[in-house]
Write a protein that holds these residues in place. Structure first.
Motif, PDB file in Angstrom:
ATOM      1  N   HIS A 257      -1.821 -13.667   1.542  1.00  0.00           N
ATOM      2  CA  HIS A 257      -1.247 -12.457   2.141  1.00  0.00           C
ATOM      3  C   HIS A 257      -2.285 -11.722   2.979  1.00  0.00           C
ATOM      4  CE1 HIS A 257       2.649 -12.808   0.258  1.00  0.00           C
ATOM      5  NE2 HIS A 257       2.080 -12.980  -0.921  1.00  0.00           N
ATOM      6  N   THR A 259      -4.590 -11.421   6.714  1.00  0.00           N
ATOM      7  CA  THR A 259      -4.185 -11.233   8.105  1.00  0.00           C
ATOM      8  C   THR A 259      -4.192 -12.576   8.828  1.00  0.00           C
ATOM      9  OG1 THR A 259      -6.419 -10.898   8.970  1.00  0.00           O
ATOM     10  CG2 THR A 259      -5.294  -8.954   8.072  1.00  0.00           C
ATOM     11  N   ILE A 352      -0.544  -6.423  11.194  1.00  0.00           N
ATOM     12  CA  ILE A 352       0.447  -6.359  10.111  1.00  0.00           C
ATOM     13  C   ILE A 352       1.280  -5.106  10.349  1.00  0.00           C
ATOM     14  CG2 ILE A 352       0.826  -6.249   7.629  1.00  0.00           C
ATOM     15  CD1 ILE A 352      -1.824  -7.612   7.195  1.00  0.00           C
ATOM     16  N   TYR A 354       5.310  -2.999   9.996  1.00  0.00           N
ATOM     17  CA  TYR A 354       6.489  -2.825   9.142  1.00  0.00           C
ATOM     18  C   TYR A 354       7.459  -1.863   9.804  1.00  0.00           C
ATOM     19  CZ  TYR A 354       4.306   1.598   7.704  1.00  0.00           C
ATOM     20  OH  TYR A 354       3.743   2.851   7.710  1.00  0.00           O
ATOM     21  N   GLN A 365       4.640   0.481   2.505  1.00  0.00           N
ATOM     22  CA  GLN A 365       3.400   0.475   3.284  1.00  0.00           C
ATOM     23  C   GLN A 365       3.059   1.888   3.778  1.00  0.00           C
ATOM     24  OE1 GLN A 365       6.236  -1.246   3.899  1.00  0.00           O
ATOM     25  NE2 GLN A 365       5.823  -3.366   4.538  1.00  0.00           N
ATOM     26  N   TRP A 391       0.178  -4.898  -0.749  1.00  0.00           N
ATOM     27  CA  TRP A 391       0.312  -3.811   0.226  1.00  0.00           C
ATOM     28  C   TRP A 391      -0.917  -2.903   0.209  1.00  0.00           C
ATOM     29  CZ3 TRP A 391       5.865  -3.456  -1.888  1.00  0.00           C
ATOM     30  CH2 TRP A 391       6.735  -4.215  -1.079  1.00  0.00           C
ATOM     31  N   GLN A 394      -3.619  -4.627   2.079  1.00  0.00           N
ATOM     32  CA  GLN A 394      -3.351  -4.701   3.515  1.00  0.00           C
ATOM     33  C   GLN A 394      -3.488  -3.353   4.216  1.00  0.00           C
ATOM     34  OE1 GLN A 394       0.627  -6.345   3.673  1.00  0.00           O
ATOM     35  NE2 GLN A 394      -0.104  -8.458   3.761  1.00  0.00           N
ATOM     36  N   ASP A 556       5.623 -14.711   9.222  1.00  0.00           N
ATOM     37  CA  ASP A 556       5.680 -13.252   9.294  1.00  0.00           C
ATOM     38  C   ASP A 556       7.094 -12.811   9.629  1.00  0.00           C
ATOM     39  OD1 ASP A 556       5.962 -13.715  12.018  1.00  0.00           O
ATOM     40  OD2 ASP A 556       3.894 -13.172  12.491  1.00  0.00           O
TER      41      ASP A 556
END
Length: 561
Positions: A257, A259, A352, A354, A365, A391, A394, A556
């Protein structure tokens, strides 16, 4: 003057500068707790022994000291096992002390007897059954030495009750001599010179850094190496904070998970400098397609980790910090514009992202980004395990070592909350957040009473999606949405639950409420805070590498659209 084994144990702990002990008493530990009564060591009564082990773990990771936990025989000792295994997998120095039935009863299935040394042999660096009170000072001295040297890890001391009552003169050893245990700290000069030559000649070098960088206090040297020779850096989960997330050379976390930029960078490198890592499966993906065109230089203190999973070309066994101190002067100052152009292009092309819409619930996130914004990235973060963990990795941009704590190797649900208590006890003046899921927080939720009783102010951000989120995600993507055993919609009211324990409970259901409740939580003193964030039920952690695939083959949002 002779004193009891129990008093000897407490005196030993004081000689090892132990300031706090996490644990739970029991019958065979009564002599120890009677001796502890007269001591100035702070004892924190947990509500479950697993919580004690995780608190000792969090204390150790955040302070750099050895964490200590204690539990009674039988079920008390076995309840420590998950926490000991967690520390073992992540190389965390803890000493676990367990009570045991009297020596003449061992092996007779006595009340509350368990062979805890046998049970924990595969998950400790070493363990001891004390058979003579005269050996106790030596054993304690060795236990702390073994736990904190070489590749750190847990050591267990099993203390029978008759040994705790027996008397002996107290003489604490000045030093430890263990035949066969001689960790290598200084790297081989020829290997270091060879590594420098290869790095200097590389066109596309890459720094792959792991938990050993933080353990050895080598983060500043990694930064100097990267900046001196224009080398991009990717880290494992255990090294979050080992390199500043917002530095231009940082490509973020590697692996399942991580990048896309990190995974593409390591996959296209011609030289990989792997520092303090063990090439775990979450980073490598399909091993026979991992970094096929790279010469791999591996710096690690544990010789058993070298070429265990991935064959390396230049192994350098030793302490990462000491190796880098020898290596850095040999590294040429270089500009690698073409390589960095490719890396920066991947960073810009594959961020990344959302969806920020909160119609179906708050994006999880967004919660983590807001925590980062309101704490300026200075908070200490623990996590549970699952989607919440990924999360957090990230979206919380860590700045410094020993600021992000997570169960990496074992993946222990229920780790984050008790670990956060241990972190806060070690560093009481810092802001501590546990990023949790509504499933994992219930694993050790009883430690809320510990935090309330001890006035430990940790903030728990519960990403409440009413699912065991990561399992549900895999069932969605790979099992045709056949959701089985993951529905947590029948759940407690976390606000009322917090209040029932005497803590503070808050809730947010929309994006506009997120900042408000976090700001309010940050004003609370001397109490734990639970914040129930009602997040999207079926949000997924992306990108991801499907099981059995090489890390260059990530999926993704665009692949699932």
């Amino acid at each position: 003057m002779e004193i009891t084994g129990a008093k000897i144990l407490i005196e030993c702990l004081k000689r090892e500068n132990v300031e706090v002990l996490f644990g739970y008493p029991g019958g065979v530990l009564l002599p120890v707790f009677d001796a502890l009564y007269d001591s100035d060591i702070r004892f924190i009564l947990t509500r479950h022994e697993q919580g004690a082990a995780h608190m000792a773990d969090g204390y150790a990771r955040s302070s750099g000291k050895v964490g200590v936990c204690i539990a009674t025989s039988g079920p008390g000792a076995t309840n420590l096992v998950t926490g000991i295994a967690t520390a073992y997998m992540d190389s965390v120095p803890i000493v676990a002390i367990t009570g045991q039935v009297a020596t003449h009863l061992i092996g007779n299935d006595a009340f509350q007897e368990a062979d805890i040394t046998g049970i924990t042999r595969p998950i400790t660096k070493h363990n001891y059954l004390v058979e003579d009170v005269k050996d106790l000072p030596r054993i304690v001295k060795e236990a702390f030495f073994i736990a904190s040297t070489g590749r750190p890890g847990p050591v267990l001391i099993d203390l029978p009750v008759d040994i705790a009552r027996a008397k002996s003169k107290f003489v604490y050893p000045e030093k430890v001599e263990l035949r066969g245990y001689k960790p290598t700290y200084k790297g081989h000069p020829k290997q270091i010179k060879k590594a420098a030559e290869i790095i200097n000649g590389a066109k596309r070098p890459f720094l792959y850094i792991g938990g050993g960088v933080i353990i050895s206090e080598a983060a500043k040297l990694i930064l100097q190496l990267a900046e001196k020779s224009d080398i991009p850096v990717g880290y494992t989960l255990m090294c979050k904070g080992g390199f500043p997330d917002e530095h231009q050379l940082c490509v973020g976390m590697l692996g399942m998970h991580g990048t896309k930029a990190a995974n593409l960078s390591i996959s296209n490198a011609d030289v990989i400098i792997a520092a303090g890592v063990r090439f775990d499966d979450r980073v490598t993906g399909k091993t026979d397609e991992f970094a096929l065109n790279a010469t791999i230089i591996h710096l690690d203190i544990d010789p058993s980790s070298v070429s265990k999973i991935i064959e390396v070309h230049i192994p350098i066994v030793g302490d990462v910090k000491q190796i880098l101190e020898e290596l850095l002067p040999l590294i040429a100052k270089k500009s690698r514009k073409e390589w960095l152009r490719d890396v920066l292009e991947w960073k810009e092309k594959f961020p990344i992202v959302y969806d920020r819409d909160d119609t179906l619930g708050i994006p999880p996130q967004f919660v983590i980004e807001t925590i980062h914004k309101l704490t300026d990235g200075e908070a200490l973060i623990t996590t549970e395990v699952g989607q919440n963990q990924m999360w957090a990795a990230q979206f919380y941009k860590a700045k410094k070592p020993r600021s992000f704590f997570s169960s990496g190797g074992l993946g222990t649900m229920g780790y984050g909350f008790p670990a956060a208590i241990g972190v806060k006890v070690a560093r009481p003046d810092e802001i501590v957040f546990d990023i949790a899921g509504d499933g994992s927080i219930q694993m050790n939720i009883q430690e809320l009473m510990t935090a309330v009783s001890e006035k430990v102010n940790v903030i728990v951000a519960i990403l409440d999606n009413q699912y065991l989120g990561m399992v549900r995600q895999w069932q969605q993507l790979f099992y045709n949405k056949r959701y089985c055993g993951v529905d947590l919609s029948k759940a407690p009211d976390f606000v009322k639950l917090a209040e029932a324990y005497g803590a503070v409970g808050l809730r947010a259901t929309k994006n506009k409420e997120v900042e408000e409740v976090i700001k309010k939580a940050l004003t609370i003193k001397d109490k734990p805070v639970f914040i129930d964030f009602k997040v999207r039920r079926e949000e997924n952690v992306l990108p991801m590498v499907p099981a059995g695939m090489p890390i260059s083959k990530m999926i993704d949002r665009s692949d699932l659209a």
